[in-house]
Motif scaffolding. Sequence first.
Motif, short mmCIF file in Angstrom:
data_model
loop_
_atom_site.label_atom_id
_atom_site.label_comp_id
_atom_site.label_asym_id
_atom_site.label_seq_id
_atom_site.Cartn_x
_atom_site.Cartn_y
_atom_site.Cartn_z
N PHE A 61 10.78 2.82 18.33
CA PHE A 61 9.37 3.05 18.65
C PHE A 61 9.02 4.51 18.46
CE2 PHE A 61 6.19 4.44 21.75
CZ PHE A 61 5.09 3.74 21.27
N SER A 62 9.94 5.40 18.84
CA SER A 62 9.67 6.84 18.72
C SER A 62 9.42 7.23 17.26
CB SER A 62 10.80 7.67 19.31
OG SER A 62 12.03 7.35 18.69
N THR A 63 10.12 6.61 16.33
CA THR A 63 9.89 6.88 14.91
C THR A 63 8.52 6.36 14.49
OG1 THR A 63 12.26 6.71 14.48
CG2 THR A 63 10.80 6.50 12.58
N TRP A 64 8.19 5.15 14.91
CA TRP A 64 6.88 4.56 14.62
C TRP A 64 5.78 5.44 15.19
CZ3 TRP A 64 3.04 2.14 17.73
CH2 TRP A 64 2.16 1.29 17.06
N LEU A 65 5.99 5.95 16.39
CA LEU A 65 5.01 6.79 17.05
C LEU A 65 4.83 8.12 16.30
CD1 LEU A 65 3.10 7.20 19.46
CD2 LEU A 65 5.06 8.13 20.73
N HIS A 66 5.92 8.69 15.79
CA HIS A 66 5.81 9.93 15.01
C HIS A 66 4.83 9.77 13.86
CE1 HIS A 66 8.71 12.67 16.72
NE2 HIS A 66 9.67 11.78 16.67
N ASP B 42 -6.89 9.53 20.12
CA ASP B 42 -6.93 8.62 18.98
C ASP B 42 -5.58 7.92 18.81
OD1 ASP B 42 -8.19 7.45 16.65
OD2 ASP B 42 -6.88 8.76 15.46
N VAL B 43 -4.49 8.67 18.98
CA VAL B 43 -3.15 8.08 18.87
C VAL B 43 -2.96 7.00 19.93
CG1 VAL B 43 -0.67 8.50 19.18
CG2 VAL B 43 -2.06 10.07 17.80
N LEU B 44 -3.32 7.31 21.18
CA LEU B 44 -3.14 6.33 22.25
C LEU B 44 -3.96 5.08 21.99
CD1 LEU B 44 -3.13 8.75 25.32
CD2 LEU B 44 -1.16 7.73 24.14
N LEU B 45 -5.17 5.26 21.47
CA LEU B 45 -6.01 4.12 21.11
C LEU B 45 -5.37 3.30 19.99
CD1 LEU B 45 -8.69 2.66 21.61
CD2 LEU B 45 -9.73 4.19 19.92
N GLN B 46 -4.84 3.99 18.99
CA GLN B 46 -4.18 3.28 17.89
C GLN B 46 -2.94 2.53 18.36
OE1 GLN B 46 -3.65 5.20 14.06
NE2 GLN B 46 -5.14 6.74 14.67
N VAL B 47 -2.17 3.16 19.24
CA VAL B 47 -0.98 2.48 19.77
C VAL B 47 -1.42 1.22 20.51
CG1 VAL B 47 0.90 2.62 21.47
CG2 VAL B 47 0.49 4.52 19.89
#
Length: 182
Positions: free
Chosen positions: A70-75, A52-57
Amino acid sequence: MGDERQEELARRAATGDRAALNDLLAAIRPQVLRRCARFLPCFQDAEEACQDVLLQVARRIERFEGRSLFSTWLHVVVANSARQTYRTLKRRAVEEAHDLTPLDRPDPRTTSVIAGSRLDFLDALERLEARRPDLVAPIVLRDVCQLDYNEIAEHLGIPVGTVKSRIHQGRSDLREYLFQGA
């Protein structure tokens, strides 16, 4: 992959570079799965949240403006997705519980202590969110995602002192929720 390379791929993907997006998704998958597993004790559930995360990204990368890392956004995407996966699983479990005979129910004595404590934590976060939603993001970003106070403040757009105050209050409320039944 180094953090700088990941940040560069994210910036390029945000501008519509599909090859950069594919490389980024492949690169972040292992760390996303590890982060989802911090929330969800069952590997299959963590994998579901990871997908789901990969799809949202992939769908939302153009919203990444580069104001924070980006790492903060990804968290944040990981935390929200894992919590949503947990809510969905919990709702399904309640619906399915009506169809189970008493012998089909799991024996609490064989449930992992770690898994149980994670689920208790997620339940407590839900209770906190219902009462004080402003306290949840700072707690998750600090205690689960392990971001420092400055990163949290930057991401949420609030002063560091407010971040610390919300974390303190949120932890206090979570302790109360977690230990009410003890």
